[in-house]
Design a protein around this motif. Sequence first.
Motif, PDB file in Angstrom:
ATOM      1  N   GLY A 103      25.211   0.836 -14.370  1.00  0.00           N
ATOM      2  CA  GLY A 103      24.496   0.690 -13.108  1.00  0.00           C
ATOM      3  C   GLY A 103      24.790   1.828 -12.155  1.00  0.00           C
ATOM      4  O   GLY A 103      23.898   2.342 -11.474  1.00  0.00           O
ATOM      5  N   TRP A 107      21.460   3.844 -11.828  1.00  0.00           N
ATOM      6  CA  TRP A 107      20.817   3.370 -10.614  1.00  0.00           C
ATOM      7  C   TRP A 107      21.415   4.048  -9.372  1.00  0.00           C
ATOM      8  O   TRP A 107      20.699   4.614  -8.550  1.00  0.00           O
ATOM      9  CB  TRP A 107      20.959   1.841 -10.504  1.00  0.00           C
ATOM     10  CG  TRP A 107      20.281   1.258  -9.306  1.00  0.00           C
ATOM     11  CD1 TRP A 107      19.120   1.697  -8.712  1.00  0.00           C
ATOM     12  CD2 TRP A 107      20.723   0.120  -8.549  1.00  0.00           C
ATOM     13  NE1 TRP A 107      18.808   0.884  -7.633  1.00  0.00           N
ATOM     14  CE2 TRP A 107      19.768  -0.079  -7.510  1.00  0.00           C
ATOM     15  CE3 TRP A 107      21.804  -0.744  -8.648  1.00  0.00           C
ATOM     16  CZ2 TRP A 107      19.886  -1.110  -6.585  1.00  0.00           C
ATOM     17  CZ3 TRP A 107      21.916  -1.768  -7.726  1.00  0.00           C
ATOM     18  CH2 TRP A 107      20.970  -1.958  -6.713  1.00  0.00           C
ATOM     19  N   LYS A 228      21.990 -12.120   3.501  1.00  0.00           N
ATOM     20  CA  LYS A 228      23.209 -11.555   2.926  1.00  0.00           C
ATOM     21  C   LYS A 228      24.451 -12.192   3.529  1.00  0.00           C
ATOM     22  O   LYS A 228      25.404 -12.545   2.817  1.00  0.00           O
ATOM     23  CB  LYS A 228      23.210 -10.036   3.162  1.00  0.00           C
ATOM     24  CG  LYS A 228      24.542  -9.327   2.895  1.00  0.00           C
ATOM     25  CD  LYS A 228      24.916  -9.386   1.433  1.00  0.00           C
ATOM     26  CE  LYS A 228      26.248  -8.681   1.170  1.00  0.00           C
ATOM     27  NZ  LYS A 228      26.175  -7.240   1.222  1.00  0.00           N
ATOM     28  N   VAL A 270      27.462 -12.387  -7.404  1.00  0.00           N
ATOM     29  CA  VAL A 270      26.398 -11.504  -7.898  1.00  0.00           C
ATOM     30  C   VAL A 270      25.191 -11.559  -6.958  1.00  0.00           C
ATOM     31  O   VAL A 270      24.589 -10.527  -6.628  1.00  0.00           O
ATOM     32  CB  VAL A 270      25.999 -11.891  -9.328  1.00  0.00           C
ATOM     33  CG1 VAL A 270      24.812 -11.056  -9.798  1.00  0.00           C
ATOM     34  CG2 VAL A 270      27.174 -11.705 -10.284  1.00  0.00           C
ATOM     35  N   LEU A 271      24.837 -12.764  -6.514  1.00  0.00           N
ATOM     36  CA  LEU A 271      23.711 -12.915  -5.596  1.00  0.00           C
ATOM     37  C   LEU A 271      23.994 -12.229  -4.255  1.00  0.00           C
ATOM     38  O   LEU A 271      23.082 -11.695  -3.618  1.00  0.00           O
ATOM     39  CB  LEU A 271      23.409 -14.395  -5.366  1.00  0.00           C
ATOM     40  CG  LEU A 271      22.846 -15.155  -6.568  1.00  0.00           C
ATOM     41  CD1 LEU A 271      22.679 -16.632  -6.230  1.00  0.00           C
ATOM     42  CD2 LEU A 271      21.511 -14.566  -7.006  1.00  0.00           C
ATOM     43  N   TYR A 273      25.669  -9.493  -3.817  1.00  0.00           N
ATOM     44  CA  TYR A 273      25.403  -8.054  -3.985  1.00  0.00           C
ATOM     45  C   TYR A 273      23.902  -7.782  -4.078  1.00  0.00           C
ATOM     46  O   TYR A 273      23.380  -6.861  -3.434  1.00  0.00           O
ATOM     47  CB  TYR A 273      26.111  -7.536  -5.234  1.00  0.00           C
ATOM     48  CG  TYR A 273      26.049  -6.036  -5.352  1.00  0.00           C
ATOM     49  CD1 TYR A 273      26.977  -5.226  -4.699  1.00  0.00           C
ATOM     50  CD2 TYR A 273      25.038  -5.421  -6.092  1.00  0.00           C
ATOM     51  CE1 TYR A 273      26.903  -3.849  -4.791  1.00  0.00           C
ATOM     52  CE2 TYR A 273      24.962  -4.032  -6.185  1.00  0.00           C
ATOM     53  CZ  TYR A 273      25.898  -3.261  -5.533  1.00  0.00           C
ATOM     54  OH  TYR A 273      25.819  -1.901  -5.611  1.00  0.00           O
ATOM     55  N   ILE A 274      23.194  -8.598  -4.858  1.00  0.00           N
ATOM     56  CA  ILE A 274      21.752  -8.387  -5.033  1.00  0.00           C
ATOM     57  C   ILE A 274      21.013  -8.575  -3.715  1.00  0.00           C
ATOM     58  O   ILE A 274      20.046  -7.862  -3.415  1.00  0.00           O
ATOM     59  CB  ILE A 274      21.202  -9.348  -6.113  1.00  0.00           C
ATOM     60  CG1 ILE A 274      21.802  -8.998  -7.479  1.00  0.00           C
ATOM     61  CG2 ILE A 274      19.687  -9.295  -6.172  1.00  0.00           C
ATOM     62  CD1 ILE A 274      21.410  -9.970  -8.581  1.00  0.00           C
ATOM     63  N   ALA A 275      21.476  -9.542  -2.899  1.00  0.00           N
ATOM     64  CA  ALA A 275      20.809  -9.833  -1.630  1.00  0.00           C
ATOM     65  C   ALA A 275      20.756  -8.620  -0.714  1.00  0.00           C
ATOM     66  O   ALA A 275      19.857  -8.499   0.122  1.00  0.00           O
ATOM     67  CB  ALA A 275      21.513 -10.994  -0.925  1.00  0.00           C
ATOM     68  N   THR A 276      21.718  -7.708  -0.869  1.00  0.00           N
ATOM     69  CA  THR A 276      21.728  -6.506  -0.039  1.00  0.00           C
ATOM     70  C   THR A 276      20.443  -5.708  -0.201  1.00  0.00           C
ATOM     71  O   THR A 276      19.992  -5.035   0.733  1.00  0.00           O
ATOM     72  CB  THR A 276      22.936  -5.623  -0.406  1.00  0.00           C
ATOM     73  OG1 THR A 276      24.136  -6.398  -0.302  1.00  0.00           O
ATOM     74  CG2 THR A 276      23.042  -4.411   0.512  1.00  0.00           C
ATOM     75  N   TYR A 277      19.837  -5.796  -1.375  1.00  0.00           N
ATOM     76  CA  TYR A 277      18.677  -4.946  -1.676  1.00  0.00           C
ATOM     77  C   TYR A 277      17.348  -5.708  -1.721  1.00  0.00           C
ATOM     78  O   TYR A 277      16.300  -5.073  -1.728  1.00  0.00           O
ATOM     79  CB  TYR A 277      18.902  -4.264  -3.033  1.00  0.00           C
ATOM     80  CG  TYR A 277      20.151  -3.420  -3.045  1.00  0.00           C
ATOM     81  CD1 TYR A 277      20.144  -2.122  -2.548  1.00  0.00           C
ATOM     82  CD2 TYR A 277      21.361  -3.929  -3.528  1.00  0.00           C
ATOM     83  CE1 TYR A 277      21.292  -1.347  -2.539  1.00  0.00           C
ATOM     84  CE2 TYR A 277      22.514  -3.158  -3.516  1.00  0.00           C
ATOM     85  CZ  TYR A 277      22.476  -1.869  -3.022  1.00  0.00           C
ATOM     86  OH  TYR A 277      23.613  -1.109  -2.998  1.00  0.00           O
ATOM     87  N   VAL A 278      17.388  -7.041  -1.755  1.00  0.00           N
ATOM     88  CA  VAL A 278      16.128  -7.781  -1.906  1.00  0.00           C
ATOM     89  C   VAL A 278      15.850  -8.763  -0.767  1.00  0.00           C
ATOM     90  O   VAL A 278      14.715  -9.218  -0.619  1.00  0.00           O
ATOM     91  CB  VAL A 278      16.101  -8.548  -3.260  1.00  0.00           C
ATOM     92  CG1 VAL A 278      16.219  -7.592  -4.419  1.00  0.00           C
ATOM     93  CG2 VAL A 278      17.205  -9.603  -3.324  1.00  0.00           C
ATOM     94  N   SER A 284      21.303  -5.400   5.259  1.00  0.00           N
ATOM     95  CA  SER A 284      20.431  -5.360   4.096  1.00  0.00           C
ATOM     96  C   SER A 284      19.663  -4.045   4.052  1.00  0.00           C
ATOM     97  O   SER A 284      19.322  -3.473   5.087  1.00  0.00           O
ATOM     98  CB  SER A 284      19.449  -6.534   4.136  1.00  0.00           C
ATOM     99  OG  SER A 284      18.514  -6.427   3.091  1.00  0.00           O
TER     100      SER A 284
END
Length: 286
Positions: A103, A107, A228, A270-271, A273-278, A284
């Motif tokens: 990643g 990424w 987030k 995990v959510l 971390y993902i929430a930062t981008y979605v 965010s």
Amino acid sequence: VLGVSVTPRLAPWRRRAVAAAAVLLACGEAMLAWFHWRLYALTPLVDPITGAVTGTFAVPLWIESEKLYVWALLLAVLALLVRDKRDELLPGIGIALAALMAGAVLWGRPLTEPLPEFLGRYLEYAAALATGSGAAGGLFQGLEGSRQYYYNTWYMWVHPPMLFASYGAFVISFVATLLTIARRHSSYERVAYKWAAFGYLPLTAGMLLGFPWAIMAWQGDSWWWSGKVNISIMMWLLYTAYLHARLYLRRPGVWKLVAVLGVLAFVALVLTYIATYVVPGAHSYA
């Protein structure tokens, strides 16, 4: 790392592979540190009205494209501290480490496309300043606010690394929890608890440090309702529940509850971390 983690006959090489990854990541981090030091020397912020230099940028080593890289480095270092005579945790840790490294490279790209947001904003400001554009004043104000309350604040040099250290510990705890569920043996459960307890301390301290900073930096914004922020609190509550439920581990069936809480807490991580981008809102990139 992925190859030796999933190939049983290469088991004797697993710890060496993780050690090699740690050394390689540390060398890359040293290169990034040098790059940040050069940025500090080469990014003066000049007021377009007065011509005075208000400061320069001390960009932290764990923002934007460098987040996954730092997480991978800390996980590799912590993995070498795992005391497992049969190295049964290393396959799971190795898979997680390989995923983070992939990643970071595919990424994040910290070594090939470093700090795209910061450099984009600064170069736009520098171009406007050089051409005498009227936009230079507004760009200066935005960068000056970011310099004072984001890049150069002590908070950004303490809060993120504490959280990433806790994330690394929680990865190891999660792997041990999966082994507890699969093999129903208390030795794995003890390892899971030890690393969860270790990660809980910097997680809690990092979140507490973030609270007063959020009040100052996001004045006027409804940051308390940010997705987030709320998912982060959910993660902390789940790890708190996990550690407290373990006090009753000797009661019948409680170990299953503890294991489920351990899995759910990691899913929440995990959510987070993902929430930062979605998930849009304060804290965010979405």
